[in-house]
Design a protein around this motif. Structure first.
Motif, PDB file in Angstrom:
ATOM      1  N   GLY A 198       0.797  -1.221   0.000  1.00  0.00           N
ATOM      2  CA  GLY A 198       0.000   0.000   0.000  1.00  0.00           C
ATOM      3  C   GLY A 198       0.826   1.266   0.000  1.00  0.00           C
ATOM      4  N   MET A 199       2.125   1.133   0.237  1.00  0.00           N
ATOM      5  CA  MET A 199       3.007   2.298   0.228  1.00  0.00           C
ATOM      6  C   MET A 199       3.329   2.745  -1.195  1.00  0.00           C
ATOM      7  SD  MET A 199       5.615   1.048   3.245  1.00  0.00           S
ATOM      8  CE  MET A 199       6.618   2.517   3.129  1.00  0.00           C
ATOM      9  N   LEU A 200       3.062   1.884  -2.182  1.00  0.00           N
ATOM     10  CA  LEU A 200       3.397   2.199  -3.575  1.00  0.00           C
ATOM     11  C   LEU A 200       2.228   2.944  -4.216  1.00  0.00           C
ATOM     12  CD1 LEU A 200       4.960  -1.259  -4.490  1.00  0.00           C
ATOM     13  CD2 LEU A 200       6.150   0.803  -3.708  1.00  0.00           C
ATOM     14  N   ILE A 201       2.000   4.152  -3.766  1.00  0.00           N
ATOM     15  CA  ILE A 201       0.760   4.860  -4.102  1.00  0.00           C
ATOM     16  C   ILE A 201       0.659   5.244  -5.576  1.00  0.00           C
ATOM     17  CG2 ILE A 201       0.388   5.710  -1.763  1.00  0.00           C
ATOM     18  CD1 ILE A 201       1.623   8.369  -2.624  1.00  0.00           C
ATOM     19  N   ASN A 202       1.778   5.239  -6.307  1.00  0.00           N
ATOM     20  CA  ASN A 202       1.747   5.595  -7.728  1.00  0.00           C
ATOM     21  C   ASN A 202       1.722   4.375  -8.650  1.00  0.00           C
ATOM     22  OD1 ASN A 202       1.832   8.481  -7.404  1.00  0.00           O
ATOM     23  ND2 ASN A 202       3.980   8.273  -6.800  1.00  0.00           N
ATOM     24  N   LEU A 203       1.615   3.206  -8.053  1.00  0.00           N
ATOM     25  CA  LEU A 203       1.628   1.968  -8.838  1.00  0.00           C
ATOM     26  C   LEU A 203       0.419   1.910  -9.764  1.00  0.00           C
ATOM     27  CD1 LEU A 203       3.460  -0.603  -8.898  1.00  0.00           C
ATOM     28  CD2 LEU A 203       1.721  -1.701  -7.464  1.00  0.00           C
ATOM     29  N   LYS A 204       0.651   1.529 -11.024  1.00  0.00           N
ATOM     30  CA  LYS A 204      -0.430   1.455 -12.003  1.00  0.00           C
ATOM     31  C   LYS A 204      -0.747   0.020 -12.426  1.00  0.00           C
ATOM     32  CE  LYS A 204       0.164   6.068 -13.921  1.00  0.00           C
ATOM     33  NZ  LYS A 204       0.368   6.882 -15.157  1.00  0.00           N
ATOM     34  N   CYS A 205       0.214  -0.873 -12.295  1.00  0.00           N
ATOM     35  CA  CYS A 205       0.013  -2.256 -12.727  1.00  0.00           C
ATOM     36  C   CYS A 205       0.546  -3.199 -11.655  1.00  0.00           C
ATOM     37  CB  CYS A 205       0.732  -2.487 -14.057  1.00  0.00           C
ATOM     38  SG  CYS A 205       0.533  -4.157 -14.725  1.00  0.00           S
ATOM     39  N   LEU A 206      -0.280  -4.170 -11.257  1.00  0.00           N
ATOM     40  CA  LEU A 206       0.110  -5.109 -10.199  1.00  0.00           C
ATOM     41  C   LEU A 206      -0.252  -6.537 -10.609  1.00  0.00           C
ATOM     42  CD1 LEU A 206       1.152  -5.689  -7.341  1.00  0.00           C
ATOM     43  CD2 LEU A 206      -1.142  -5.175  -6.483  1.00  0.00           C
ATOM     44  N   ASP A 207       0.757  -7.388 -10.671  1.00  0.00           N
ATOM     45  CA  ASP A 207       0.562  -8.796 -11.041  1.00  0.00           C
ATOM     46  C   ASP A 207       0.896  -9.675  -9.838  1.00  0.00           C
ATOM     47  OD1 ASP A 207       0.532 -11.357 -12.080  1.00  0.00           O
ATOM     48  OD2 ASP A 207       1.576 -10.830 -13.926  1.00  0.00           O
ATOM     49  N   LEU A 208      -0.154 -10.259  -9.244  1.00  0.00           N
ATOM     50  CA  LEU A 208       0.017 -11.161  -8.096  1.00  0.00           C
ATOM     51  C   LEU A 208      -0.417 -12.581  -8.456  1.00  0.00           C
ATOM     52  CD1 LEU A 208      -1.338  -8.845  -5.246  1.00  0.00           C
ATOM     53  CD2 LEU A 208       1.052  -9.439  -5.685  1.00  0.00           C
ATOM     54  N   SER A 209      -0.381 -12.903  -9.719  1.00  0.00           N
ATOM     55  CA  SER A 209      -0.823 -14.226 -10.169  1.00  0.00           C
ATOM     56  C   SER A 209       0.156 -15.313  -9.726  1.00  0.00           C
ATOM     57  CB  SER A 209      -0.960 -14.241 -11.694  1.00  0.00           C
ATOM     58  OG  SER A 209       0.275 -13.953 -12.316  1.00  0.00           O
ATOM     59  N   HIS A 210      -0.367 -16.545  -9.624  1.00  0.00           N
ATOM     60  CA  HIS A 210       0.451 -17.738  -9.310  1.00  0.00           C
ATOM     61  C   HIS A 210       1.140 -17.616  -7.945  1.00  0.00           C
ATOM     62  CE1 HIS A 210       0.089 -19.429 -13.403  1.00  0.00           C
ATOM     63  NE2 HIS A 210       0.118 -18.174 -13.788  1.00  0.00           N
ATOM     64  N   ASN A 211       0.404 -17.202  -6.933  1.00  0.00           N
ATOM     65  CA  ASN A 211       1.023 -17.042  -5.610  1.00  0.00           C
ATOM     66  C   ASN A 211       0.270 -17.737  -4.479  1.00  0.00           C
ATOM     67  OD1 ASN A 211       3.503 -15.348  -5.695  1.00  0.00           O
ATOM     68  ND2 ASN A 211       2.153 -13.948  -6.790  1.00  0.00           N
ATOM     69  N   LYS A 212      -0.767 -18.506  -4.804  1.00  0.00           N
ATOM     70  CA  LYS A 212      -1.545 -19.241  -3.793  1.00  0.00           C
ATOM     71  C   LYS A 212      -2.162 -18.310  -2.748  1.00  0.00           C
ATOM     72  CE  LYS A 212       1.179 -23.477  -4.292  1.00  0.00           C
ATOM     73  NZ  LYS A 212       1.992 -24.518  -3.611  1.00  0.00           N
ATOM     74  N   LEU A 213      -2.529 -17.113  -3.177  1.00  0.00           N
ATOM     75  CA  LEU A 213      -3.133 -16.149  -2.262  1.00  0.00           C
ATOM     76  C   LEU A 213      -4.606 -16.463  -2.037  1.00  0.00           C
ATOM     77  CD1 LEU A 213      -1.654 -12.828  -3.719  1.00  0.00           C
ATOM     78  CD2 LEU A 213      -0.857 -14.085  -1.714  1.00  0.00           C
ATOM     79  N   SER A 214      -5.069 -16.233  -0.815  1.00  0.00           N
ATOM     80  CA  SER A 214      -6.491 -16.373  -0.499  1.00  0.00           C
ATOM     81  C   SER A 214      -7.041 -15.108   0.151  1.00  0.00           C
ATOM     82  CB  SER A 214      -6.709 -17.564   0.436  1.00  0.00           C
ATOM     83  OG  SER A 214      -5.969 -17.406   1.632  1.00  0.00           O
ATOM     84  N   CYS A 215      -6.167 -14.128   0.368  1.00  0.00           N
ATOM     85  CA  CYS A 215      -6.587 -12.852   0.944  1.00  0.00           C
ATOM     86  C   CYS A 215      -5.625 -11.766   0.455  1.00  0.00           C
ATOM     87  CB  CYS A 215      -6.626 -12.906   2.465  1.00  0.00           C
ATOM     88  SG  CYS A 215      -5.027 -13.269   3.219  1.00  0.00           S
ATOM     89  N   LEU A 216      -6.021 -10.517   0.672  1.00  0.00           N
ATOM     90  CA  LEU A 216      -5.199  -9.380   0.287  1.00  0.00           C
ATOM     91  C   LEU A 216      -5.148  -8.386   1.437  1.00  0.00           C
ATOM     92  CD1 LEU A 216      -6.562  -8.725  -3.328  1.00  0.00           C
ATOM     93  CD2 LEU A 216      -4.326  -9.660  -2.746  1.00  0.00           C
ATOM     94  N   PRO A 217      -4.060  -7.630   1.566  1.00  0.00           N
ATOM     95  CA  PRO A 217      -3.967  -6.652   2.656  1.00  0.00           C
ATOM     96  C   PRO A 217      -4.902  -5.462   2.421  1.00  0.00           C
ATOM     97  CG  PRO A 217      -2.108  -6.417   1.185  1.00  0.00           C
ATOM     98  CD  PRO A 217      -2.845  -7.650   0.733  1.00  0.00           C
ATOM     99  N   LYS A 218      -5.426  -4.912   3.495  1.00  0.00           N
ATOM    100  CA  LYS A 218      -6.319  -3.760   3.389  1.00  0.00           C
ATOM    101  C   LYS A 218      -5.596  -2.530   2.857  1.00  0.00           C
ATOM    102  CE  LYS A 218      -9.497  -5.239   7.041  1.00  0.00           C
ATOM    103  NZ  LYS A 218     -10.094  -4.902   8.363  1.00  0.00           N
ATOM    104  N   SER A 219      -4.267  -2.534   2.966  1.00  0.00           N
ATOM    105  CA  SER A 219      -3.500  -1.382   2.490  1.00  0.00           C
ATOM    106  C   SER A 219      -3.572  -1.224   0.981  1.00  0.00           C
ATOM    107  CB  SER A 219      -2.028  -1.526   2.911  1.00  0.00           C
ATOM    108  OG  SER A 219      -1.441  -2.675   2.315  1.00  0.00           O
ATOM    109  N   LEU A 220      -4.102  -2.223   0.295  1.00  0.00           N
ATOM    110  CA  LEU A 220      -4.266  -2.145  -1.150  1.00  0.00           C
ATOM    111  C   LEU A 220      -5.159  -0.965  -1.549  1.00  0.00           C
ATOM    112  CD1 LEU A 220      -3.078  -4.225  -3.243  1.00  0.00           C
ATOM    113  CD2 LEU A 220      -5.408  -5.027  -3.552  1.00  0.00           C
ATOM    114  N   ILE A 221      -5.998  -0.554  -0.614  1.00  0.00           N
ATOM    115  CA  ILE A 221      -6.916   0.564  -0.876  1.00  0.00           C
ATOM    116  C   ILE A 221      -6.159   1.855  -1.202  1.00  0.00           C
ATOM    117  CG2 ILE A 221      -7.101   1.359   1.511  1.00  0.00           C
ATOM    118  CD1 ILE A 221     -10.065   1.801   1.052  1.00  0.00           C
ATOM    119  N   ASN A 222      -4.888   1.936  -0.790  1.00  0.00           N
ATOM    120  CA  ASN A 222      -4.090   3.132  -1.044  1.00  0.00           C
ATOM    121  C   ASN A 222      -3.629   3.247  -2.494  1.00  0.00           C
ATOM    122  OD1 ASN A 222      -4.234   3.842   1.693  1.00  0.00           O
ATOM    123  ND2 ASN A 222      -2.446   2.580   2.179  1.00  0.00           N
ATOM    124  N   LEU A 223      -3.800   2.184  -3.271  1.00  0.00           N
ATOM    125  CA  LEU A 223      -3.318   2.180  -4.656  1.00  0.00           C
ATOM    126  C   LEU A 223      -4.374   2.784  -5.575  1.00  0.00           C
ATOM    127  CD1 LEU A 223      -1.620  -1.345  -4.782  1.00  0.00           C
ATOM    128  CD2 LEU A 223      -0.684   0.846  -4.004  1.00  0.00           C
TER     129      LEU A 223
END
Length: 199
Positions: free
Chosen positions: A15-40
């Protein structure tokens, strides 16, 4: 010595990467995401394919500038209604999930031009899908669909439709076979790509 940052710490602090435009989290066995994602708030492309999401984290619905969202290959059995808030969304891919229906609130995605529902458990194409005026590509291959509403022929911008070549059931609607005869199409293995040429 190089500093090693764990993947999970990176996810936590993303969530600190506030200027991020593209995010690829594929193939990571994720089942949840951090709430800080809202900052993007500038994020326009998000790839969550090939993870373990049974339910899509609601924080994704806060990313109002998303233009592209890939949720392929997750065990999702429904699309959460809050996705309708993503009105900037142009491309939505939900292939290889466990979806059984297309929700009517998808009509709120007024800029959607690409919808991929390949390899789910859909049995019909609801007529309201035909009012998605911006839709250019609709992939419904590898589902259980055997009939197509005649109204799909009136969709103004639809150019590509993916359907399975299955034996149709009797219906007042067009069978897949009849739909193909009314259109200019090409066949690739068991999929049919139908190109708009109806005038």
């Amino acid at each position: 010595f190089p500093v090693m940052i764990s993947f999970y710490k990176l996810i936590r602090d993303i969530g600190m990467l506030i200027n991020l435009k593209c995010l690829d989290l594929s193939h990571n066995k994720l089942s949840c995401l951090p709430k800080s994602l809202i900052n993007l708030s500038n994020l326009s492309r998000l790839n969550l394919a090939n993870n373990l999401f049974i339910e899509l984290p609601e924080v994704v619905g806060k990313l109002l500038n998303l233009h592209y969202l890939n949720l392929d290959n997750n065990p999702l059995n429904e699309i959460p209604e809050w996705i309708k808030k993503l009105t900037s969304l142009e491309q939505l891919s939900l292939a290889n999930n466990k979806l059984t229906q297309i929700p009517e609130w998808i009509l709120h995605l007024e800029n959607l031009n690409y919808l991929n529902l390949d390899n789910n458990e859909l049995t019909e194409i609801p007529e309201f899908i035909c009012t998605l005026k911006t839709l250019n590509c609709l992939n419904l291959s590898l589902n259980r669909i055997t009939k197509v509403s005649d109204l799909i022929l009136s969709m103004p911008n639809l150019e590509i439709v993916g359907l399975d070549k299955q034996f149709p059931k009797k219906s007042h609607e067009l069978s897949v076979q009849t739909f193909i005869k009314k259109t200019k199409m090409k066949t690739y293995q068991q999929k049919i790509l139908v190109y708009r040429d109806w005038e």
